[in-house]
Design a protein around this motif. Structure first.
Motif: not given
Lengths: 807, 514
Positions: A407-409, A504-505, A507-508, A511-512, A515, A559, A562, A565-567
């Protein structure tokens, strides 16, 4: 004699009062008495400065004469009812017996014939004590009606002329003789005329009444004849009414519509681009100020000042572009500039990223290329750039355990650069397949079904459409649905992160939407994140209690942190979500055991998260330092096992960390130096960098001094000023007391008044009695005198007769 | 189906058969002396493979021999050899009694062996049987040496010896044994035999650490409770009147146990219960000083735990411990925030430093050291530590210079405090300032930051109560935060579009998605 005179004078004054108009009396200086005032109080109105004692006295006497005197005269002369009914006061008799007895007595009385021999006398039949024969004679029912009518008329017309008119005439007469001359007719004539008129009217009314009665009778008969007809026709009449009504309604409606019609309101001026930008900037500035205020918390007001210059910088450097709200934190430049070149570089990178968000594709390509270039460079020369470090670390981790550390690439593995056209085409194709409306998922499995099997972009689209279809403004139930959806989404994201391999893609991509939902329902979002945090915190605590050590949190938790932190703003002094998240991070960094390379990676992610959390607020995070130090020691102790990549990664983090924590400890510095010395051969460049970052001298501290306090002012003896709003009134402290005081006062006044009135009454009565006695005496004297007179004449006559006889 | 029922039947048959068999044998033994040899068959079962048979046989044996004790059918006095029995000219009655006495000792041996059996139930029944024998022997002594002193010490001693195995963890059996320790005479003899046993075993092992054995001993010792007054002793297994010096025996037993080297976890276990259950029962607790000072010197958590015992000795028994505070000072290192006994430690340190007669330099050194350590402490510890530091400064107004030094100009200078210095007198703490607390004002946790903020203003007179904070855990802290009612929930106003793209990205700089 005196008495007589008095009464006479009073009578005269009464006459004057009656005849003169009130204002005239008030103007008469002999009638007026002025009450002397002791003080002249401003703003006080007194009712009793001028009085008319004569007038008021005569009025009072008149009133007494009308009431009290009459009573007095009637005293001991009133009739009383004596109840002679049979057995009324005999308690021994029962009511039935009583009634029976009375009945028999009544019968006896009626039966008791006055004339023994009169046989014709019959018993009279009664109803309610009235003889039926009498009642039969009284046929006219309307009589009473007419009576009342007559009364009403009398009161309306005649009373004015009879009484008021009479009064008026009297007044006119008394007012003066000159008026009489103008009148052509005499008073006698007038009265006659009046009487005649009234008689005539009476007659007319009589005839009218009769006519009306006749008419009503006739109408009644007619009504009876057509009543049955009407009974059928009423619906029709109603129908006509109905037809009338809608018309009216329509009209009314029209009128109302016109009344309520929206008038064209002045629309806001179309704003120019600059104005829009300015507004946006202002909004952001206020938001930022808000954030800073929250960051300082309640206790730290003075520290705000130190940070204000930052926002001033923000305004000056003109960093904010039109309509782009993602690059607001330009003041960060100011902060980061101070800290060193390295950070500046980073920051620039970050800013670039921020700017690229709008036109992603192009920039992404470019960045990808950049990164790739960097990669190449890195491969050639062993430069310790951050990206490079990441690359290395990830390579290392991949070597050892591929799936966990996947996951951490590194950044270099950016999404494959797809040309814009292709992408668009693909998107459109996908869109074509998707329906345009979606029901809001009721459960987590619903959501999963909805989203599963679609690409990340499609999932985003689906969610977007779901949100639009179920916007809370469209239906009442939508709000709850969407609130639930947020929880499901978080769960789904967690699932995506835990599945193998983690997606995770997607997930990303989601995100909007997350939010957006969060912005719509902060409370629900807060609750959802809090539950997840507390659940995982609880499970960690339990494992700690049972086993003594806990594994590092899984990727879904990372996740979630993270996303948190975004919200939510992590810079707040106290925040319902981020503060627990901080504690969770702390717990994970302190208590979780690092047993594998995967754990190291997770730990580093946690470190980065922690750093991100405190990057704006510049807070200290001891656990972060502890963890990194521990990791360094671990690395040094068995360097060969862990691989150099980890060392590098750790060092990078330390680097960042060191730069961020401005206030940092000698101890920490020393240990970092120690560790770094050990791996110096491998990483001299990094070593140099770190040494650069670490200040040469140990940090210096000024001795502490208490905060300067404002001296407490001395007590001043200025008079206490209380505003009084009701002058001269009784004042109590509380409302009840005031009321009580008022009532007491009122009672006293009334009591006094009553006493005075009673005294006056007695005096009046005494006066009346005296006058009675006097008049009776006068009468008696007059009679005695008369008698004496007659006797004297008798005597005289007798003597004269005697003299005559003698002669 | 058939086969299973068959096997069941067979099993039942065998069960029934061995029960019947043993019962008939025991009955015969008890009925007449002719069938004395049947006892061999019963005793044989004690070595059986099957647990149930062993248990049944054990019960049968205890029944038989108790009966024999009651009848007086066991030989009293020194036992002649069995071989001599044939030659000697004794009456048949006497021979029978000697024979039975030999069987009895055989049986006891086997039962003692069974104490080390695999199955717990076997162990338990063996133990019970042996204790019955102990009671019976006490009533009908086999040796007529002294009328007043007829407790079967030898039997109990061998029992204890088997109980304190060197190879096996006997904690379960020992907890079963606890009920017998209610009896005062049993307890007394157990204590003395344990003492002898420890001497013997440790001597044999040349004072090396034997974890299993020591663990067993500890389990046994920790179950022993001596009643505070001798008058309360009324429970006796064997009725007798003589007085025991219980306290003395208890004390000697523990001292012997503690004299030898112990494994480190054993130290922790002992120290945890020391002040509550051991010290009050000793006649002279000051004898523990050797053990405690040894433990105190070990360092780490053991030192922290030994503080408690030391404190009692210093406080109640007037013990003078040189350099106590110096040692306490050297104990303070970052690990104190992470050990399990944190609450106990802070409680004790609070007590130690509660005296207002301590010199200012010492308190300042402690304060400074705590402050320095606080830079690495987790929030739960910080919430204890910060009020604690404030309390110390309140108690010692001369330490106020640490947070308020108005005379000097506000120019930064190096911290004169020497962290590495072991001696609190030499560390220049009084010349320093608590800049660490100032740093903690920027701590991420709001409560910590608020607590640290208190040094900005003159401290209030009232001391903060730290007792309720001692047991606070991170999760409790988190719960407290989660349960607090908030009216508004501020949100991040710049909305993110991607996972790793936000305004202050750190994670994205170092990691990427894939």
């Amino acid at each position: 004699m005196m008495r007589k005179q008095q009464t006479f004078s009073r009578g005269l004054s009464d006459k004057v009062r009656k005849s003169k108009a009130a204002p005239e009396i008030q103007k008469n200086p002999f009638e007026v008495k002025i009450n002397r005032k002791k003080f002249d109080v401003l703003g006080r109105k007194s009712k009793h400065d001028v009085g008319l004692p004569g007038v008021s006295r005569s009025r009072a006497i008149q009133k007494r004469k009308d009431t009290l005197l009459k009573e007095f005269r009637l005293k001991d002369k009133n009739n009383t009812f004596i109840d002679r009914r049979f057995g009324e006061y005999d308690s021994k008799l029962t009511p039935e017996e009583k009634i029976l007895q009375r009945f028999t007595l009544e019968r006896q009385r009626t039966q008791d014939r006055k004339d023994m021999y009169n046989l014709n006398e019959e018993e009279e039949l009664t109803h309610y004590g009235q003889s039926l024969a009498e009642m039969e004679k009284m046929t006219d029912v309307i009589d009473s009606d007419s009576d009342s009518e007559e009364k009403g008329l009398l009161s309306a017309e005649l009373t004015a002329t009879h009484f008021g008119g009479g009064g008026g005439l009297l007044r006119k007469k008394s007012a003066g003789d000159e008026e009489e001359e103008h009148k052509p007719r005499s008073r006698q004539e007038l009265i006659e005329e009046l009487i005649f008129k009234s008689k005539q009217e009476k007659r007319e009314r009589q005839t009218q009444k009769e006519e009306a009665q006749e008419l009503t009778e006739k109408l009644d008969q007619e009504w009876k004849s057509i009543q049955n007809l009407l009974a059928h026709k009423t619906p029709k009449a109603e129908r006509t009414d109905e037809t009338d009504k809608p018309k009216l309604d329509q009209y009314d409606m029209m009128v109302r519509e016109l009344g309520f019609e929206m008038k064209a309101q002045p629309s806001e001026k179309l704003k120019s681009a600059e104005e829009l930008a300015r507004e946006e900037r202002q909004r952001l500035q206020t938001l930022e100020a808000d954030r800073l205020k929250r960051m300082m918390g309640d206790a730290e007001e003075d520290a705000v000042q130190t940070n204000t210059h930052v926002s001033a910088d923000d305004m000056n450097d003109g960093f904010i572009l039109d309509g782009d709200d993602r690059k607001t934190l330009a003041y960060k430049d100011g902060k980061w500039n101070i800290e060193g070149e390295e950070e500046e570089k980073e920051d620039e990178d970050g800013d670039e990223e921020g700017g690229e968000e709008e036109d992603e594709d192009d920039e992404d390509d470019a960045e990808g290329e950049d990164d790739e270039e960097e990669e190449g460079e890195d491969d050639e020369e062993d430069d310790a750039d951050e990206d490079h470090c990441d690359l290395q670390s990830d390579e290392g981790s991949e070597d050892e355990d591929g799936q966990g550390a996947e996951e951490e690439q590194l950044c270099a593995e950016e999404p494959p650069a797809v040309s814009e056209e292709q992408k668009k085409a693909a998107q459109e194709a996908a869109r074509a397949e998707l329906p345009y409306t979606f029901p809001a998922p009721e459960s987590y499995s619903d959501l999963k079904q909805l989203l599963q099997g679609h690409g990340s972009e499609q999932q985003r689209l689906i969610l977007d459409r779901t949100l639009k279809c179920n916007h809370p403004s469209l239906s009442a139930g939508n709000k709850a649905k969407l609130q639930k959806l947020f929880g499901f989404l978080l769960e789904y994201v967690g699932d995506l992160a835990t599945q193998n391999p983690p997606d995770l893609r997607t997930v990303s991509a989601l995100i909007p939407q997350i939010c957006g939902l969060c912005q719509m329902f902060p409370e629900a979002a807060c609750k959802a994140v809090q539950t997840l945090l507390s659940d995982s915190g609880h499970s960690m605590e339990e494992t700690l209690e049972v086993k003594g050590r806990a594994p590092m949190p899984d990727l879904d938790m990372l996740v979630l942190l993270k996303i948190t932190a975004l919200l939510f703003p992590s810079s707040d002094f106290r925040h319902p979500v981020t503060t627990p998240a901080f504690l969770f991070l702390s717990q994970a960094l302190t208590r979780c055991a690092v047993v594998s390379l995967e754990d190291v990676c997770k730990g580093l992610v946690l470190c980065c998260l922690a750093l991100e959390y405190v990057s704006l607020s510049q807070r200290i995070f001891p656990e972060l330092l502890n963890f990194l130090l521990g990791l360094l020691h671990l690395t040094v102790s068995d360097k060969h096992n862990m691989g150099t990549a980890v060392c590098v990664c750790v060092c990078v983090c330390v680097c960042v960390c060191v730069s961020v924590s401005q206030v940092f400890l000698n101890q920490c510095r020393i240990s970092i130096l120690l560790c770094v010395d050990l791996i110096i051969t491998l990483l001299c460049d990094l070593h140099r960098e770190i040494l650069d970052a670490i200040p040469e001298k140990p940090s210096q501290h000024a001795p502490l001094v208490f905060k300067k306090k404002k001296p407490i002012p001395l007590k001043l003896f200025t008079p206490k000023i209380v505003q009084i709003l009701d002058y001269g009134k009784k004042r109590g402290n509380t409302k009840e007391e005031k009321e009580r005081e008022r009532l007491k006062h009122k009672y006293k006044r009334e009591f006094k008044g009553a006493l005075r009135e009673i005294r006056k009454d007695t005096r009046f009565l005494a006066r009346e009695k005296l006058s009675d006695v006097m008049s009776r005496d006068a009468e008696r004297k007059r009679k005695v005198k008369e008698l004496y007179g007659s006797l004297a004449t008798q005597e005289g006559e007798w003597k004269a007769l005697k003299r005559k006889n003698r002669k | 189906m058939a086969s299973s029922t068959d096997s069941n039947v067979k099993g039942e048959n065998s069960q029934v058969s061995y029960k019947k068999y043993i019962n008939t044998k025991t009955d015969r033994v008890l009925q007449s002396k002719k069938h004395a040899n049947d006892i061999f068959d019963v005793i044989e079962y004690l070595q059986s493979e099957k647990d149930k048979e062993v248990i049944f046989a054990t019960n049968a044996c205890s029944k038989v021999f108790c009966q024999l004790f009651y009848r007086g059918d066991l030989y009293v006095g020194d036992l002649p050899e069995e071989e001599d029995l044939v030659n000697g000219d004794r009456s048949a009655e006497e021979k029978y009694r000697i024979f039975m006495r030999h069987r009895y000792s055989n049986c006891v041996e086997l039962l003692l062996e069974n104490i080390g059996h695999k199955a717990f139930q076997v162990k338990e029944t063996s133990l019970c049987a042996l204790m019955k024998f102990v009671a019976a022997e006490g009533k009908h002594p086999l040796q007529n040496l002294d009328e007043h002193y007829n407790f079967p010490r030898e039997l109990l001693q061998t029992l204890v010896e088997h109980l304190l195995s060197e190879k096996e963890d006997m904690s379960l059996l020992i907890s079963r044994f606890q009920e017998f320790l209610e009896m005062d005479d049993v307890r007394y003899y157990v204590m003395s035999s344990v003492r002898d046993n420890i001497y013997r075993v440790m001597g044999r092992n040349k004072k090396a650490v034997i974890p299993v054995y020591q663990n067993n001993v500890f389990t046994l010792l920790s179950t022993i409770n001596v009643p505070s007054e001798a008058s309360k002793m009324k429970h006796f297994l064997v009725r007798q009147d003589c007085k025991f010096e219980h306290k003395r025996a208890f004390e000697q037993m523990w001292l012997v146990f503690l004299k030898f080297k112990l494994p480190s976890n054993m130290y922790k276990k002992i120290l945890v219960i020391l002040h509550e259950s051991i010290m009050p029962q000793m006649s002279d607790p000051t004898l523990l000083i050797d053990f405690l000072s040894a433990a105190y010197d070990i360092g780490g958590a053991i030192s922290l735990l030994s503080l408690n015992g030391l404190f009692i000795l210093i406080h109640k028994h007037n013990l003078d411990y040189p350099d106590f505070y110096k040692k306490l000072y050297s104990l303070l290192d970052p690990s104190i925030f992470h050990v399990k006994y944190r609450a106990r430690f802070f409680h004790l340190v609070n007590i130690f430093l509660s005296s207002t007669h301590l010199p200012a330099y010492l308190v300042a050194a402690f304060v400074k050291r705590f402050a320095r350590l606080s830079l690495t402490a987790p929030p739960t510890s910080l919430l204890i530590l910060l009020p604690f530091i404030c309390n110390l400064i309140r108690r010692h107004p001369s330490c106020r210079v640490l947070i308020h030094r108005p005379s000097t100009a506000e120019e930064p200078c190096d911290d004169p405090y020497v962290m590495e210095e072991e001696d609190p007198a030499q560390c220049h703490a009084l010349e320093s300032s608590l800049w660490e607390i100032k740093t903690l004002q920027k701590h991420y946790h709001p409560d910590v930051a608020k607590a640290a903020m208190k040094i900005n203003e003159p401290l209030t007179e009232q001391e903060d109560d730290i007792s309720e904070l001692l047991e606070l855990s991170t999760f409790e802290l988190m719960e407290r935060e989660l349960k607090a009612e908030r009216k508004t929930i501020p949100l991040e106003f710049d909305t993110a579009t991607e996972l790793l793209k936000s305004s202050r990205e750190v994670l994205g700089v170092h990691f990427s998605l894939e």
